[in-house]
Structures are given as structure tokens and as C-alpha cells.
Design an enzyme around this catalytic site. Sequence first.
Site, PDB file in Angstrom:
ATOM      1  N   ASP A  30      -1.146 -19.025 -34.571  1.00  0.00           N
ATOM      2  CA  ASP A  30      -1.323 -19.868 -33.389  1.00  0.00           C
ATOM      3  C   ASP A  30       0.001 -20.564 -33.065  1.00  0.00           C
ATOM      4  O   ASP A  30       0.701 -21.016 -33.973  1.00  0.00           O
ATOM      5  CB  ASP A  30      -2.419 -20.902 -33.648  1.00  0.00           C
ATOM      6  CG  ASP A  30      -2.900 -21.578 -32.389  1.00  0.00           C
ATOM      7  OD1 ASP A  30      -2.107 -22.300 -31.754  1.00  0.00           O
ATOM      8  OD2 ASP A  30      -4.070 -21.388 -32.028  1.00  0.00           O
ATOM      9  N   ASN A  87     -15.004 -21.014 -30.734  1.00  0.00           N
ATOM     10  CA  ASN A  87     -15.359 -21.894 -29.633  1.00  0.00           C
ATOM     11  C   ASN A  87     -16.040 -21.072 -28.545  1.00  0.00           C
ATOM     12  O   ASN A  87     -15.678 -19.928 -28.309  1.00  0.00           O
ATOM     13  CB  ASN A  87     -14.109 -22.574 -29.062  1.00  0.00           C
ATOM     14  CG  ASN A  87     -13.377 -23.399 -30.103  1.00  0.00           C
ATOM     15  OD1 ASN A  87     -13.999 -24.057 -30.922  1.00  0.00           O
ATOM     16  ND2 ASN A  87     -12.069 -23.362 -30.071  1.00  0.00           N
ATOM     17  N   SER A  95     -10.410 -22.303 -24.710  1.00  0.00           N
ATOM     18  CA  SER A  95      -9.316 -22.400 -23.734  1.00  0.00           C
ATOM     19  C   SER A  95      -8.888 -21.036 -23.201  1.00  0.00           C
ATOM     20  O   SER A  95      -8.245 -20.962 -22.167  1.00  0.00           O
ATOM     21  CB  SER A  95      -8.110 -23.127 -24.343  1.00  0.00           C
ATOM     22  OG  SER A  95      -7.655 -22.447 -25.487  1.00  0.00           O
ATOM     23  N   VAL A  96      -9.228 -19.972 -23.904  1.00  0.00           N
ATOM     24  CA  VAL A  96      -8.928 -18.616 -23.449  1.00  0.00           C
ATOM     25  C   VAL A  96     -10.248 -17.842 -23.433  1.00  0.00           C
ATOM     26  O   VAL A  96     -10.912 -17.757 -24.468  1.00  0.00           O
ATOM     27  CB  VAL A  96      -7.907 -17.909 -24.372  1.00  0.00           C
ATOM     28  CG1 VAL A  96      -7.660 -16.472 -23.920  1.00  0.00           C
ATOM     29  CG2 VAL A  96      -6.591 -18.683 -24.422  1.00  0.00           C
ATOM     30  N   HIS A 100     -12.501 -15.095 -29.863  1.00  0.00           N
ATOM     31  CA  HIS A 100     -11.521 -15.184 -30.945  1.00  0.00           C
ATOM     32  C   HIS A 100     -12.023 -16.146 -32.005  1.00  0.00           C
ATOM     33  O   HIS A 100     -12.853 -17.006 -31.752  1.00  0.00           O
ATOM     34  CB  HIS A 100     -10.141 -15.614 -30.435  1.00  0.00           C
ATOM     35  CG  HIS A 100     -10.115 -16.929 -29.716  1.00  0.00           C
ATOM     36  ND1 HIS A 100     -10.599 -17.086 -28.436  1.00  0.00           N
ATOM     37  CD2 HIS A 100      -9.646 -18.137 -30.098  1.00  0.00           C
ATOM     38  CE1 HIS A 100     -10.433 -18.341 -28.051  1.00  0.00           C
ATOM     39  NE2 HIS A 100      -9.865 -19.007 -29.049  1.00  0.00           N
ATOM     40  N   HIS A 102     -10.654 -18.759 -35.035  1.00  0.00           N
ATOM     41  CA  HIS A 102      -9.545 -19.497 -35.647  1.00  0.00           C
ATOM     42  C   HIS A 102      -9.739 -19.492 -37.158  1.00  0.00           C
ATOM     43  O   HIS A 102     -10.839 -19.772 -37.645  1.00  0.00           O
ATOM     44  CB  HIS A 102      -9.548 -20.956 -35.181  1.00  0.00           C
ATOM     45  CG  HIS A 102      -9.332 -21.149 -33.728  1.00  0.00           C
ATOM     46  ND1 HIS A 102      -8.117 -21.528 -33.208  1.00  0.00           N
ATOM     47  CD2 HIS A 102     -10.178 -21.028 -32.675  1.00  0.00           C
ATOM     48  CE1 HIS A 102      -8.229 -21.645 -31.895  1.00  0.00           C
ATOM     49  NE2 HIS A 102      -9.475 -21.341 -31.541  1.00  0.00           N
TER      50      HIS A 102
END
Length: 114
Positions: A30, A87, A95-96, A100, A102
Site C-alpha cells: 500500500d 471494506n 475508496s477503490v 481487495h 488489506h
Amino acid sequence: MSKTLFEKIIAREIPSDIVYEDDLVLAFRDIKPQAPVHVLIVPKKPVPRVAEATAEDHRLVGHLLLKAAEVAAQLGLKQRGYRLVINNGPDGGESVPHLHCHILGGRPMSWPPG
């Protein structure tokens, strides 16, 4: 429709520090780490978010999680532990709009998050 940031990283249009890749997923560090180790693992297939994954994506989502565990071990996080975060949507911190996970580690994590 334009490509997401992650699709551009997968296509090598944007440079990244890749730590793992196979035919289904890509893992990279990241650029704004929230822990000493902060890696994102993304499916190469553009699924917007986990809530939009379909039954046809079950193999991909399972692969994503299993590879996240392997990447965490590769990064030396298995012994002390780590956190996996997915998320979903704006209130979830997404946010994207590309599924995905993390991988966060290298320090104690508090609870509750956020």
C-alpha cells in the site's frame, strides 16, 4: 468505462511494489501504509466489491483469502498475527471500487477498528 486504480496496477500502467502474483490475484504494498506491513491483494477480475461478488466468483474469493494468508506468512506475519480487512461501500471505508483485501501487520491491532 474507465479502469480503476487497481486495474491500472494489474495492467502495469501504474508502478507498484509487487510481493505476489499468480493467474488470479496480485498483491502489492500500500502506498499509504497503516501498519509496518500493509499489503493489498486484489483479484485480477474486476469485481467491484464483495457485496457484488456472485456465486460464480466463489473460487476467486476463496483463492483471494487463502493467498492473503500465504502472503502474510511470506511477509513474516504468521507467528505474531495480522489483520485481514475487506471494506465494502463508502461507509465501510471503500475508496477503490475493486474488491481487495488489506493485509495489516507488524504491530498490535486494537479493537474495535475505525
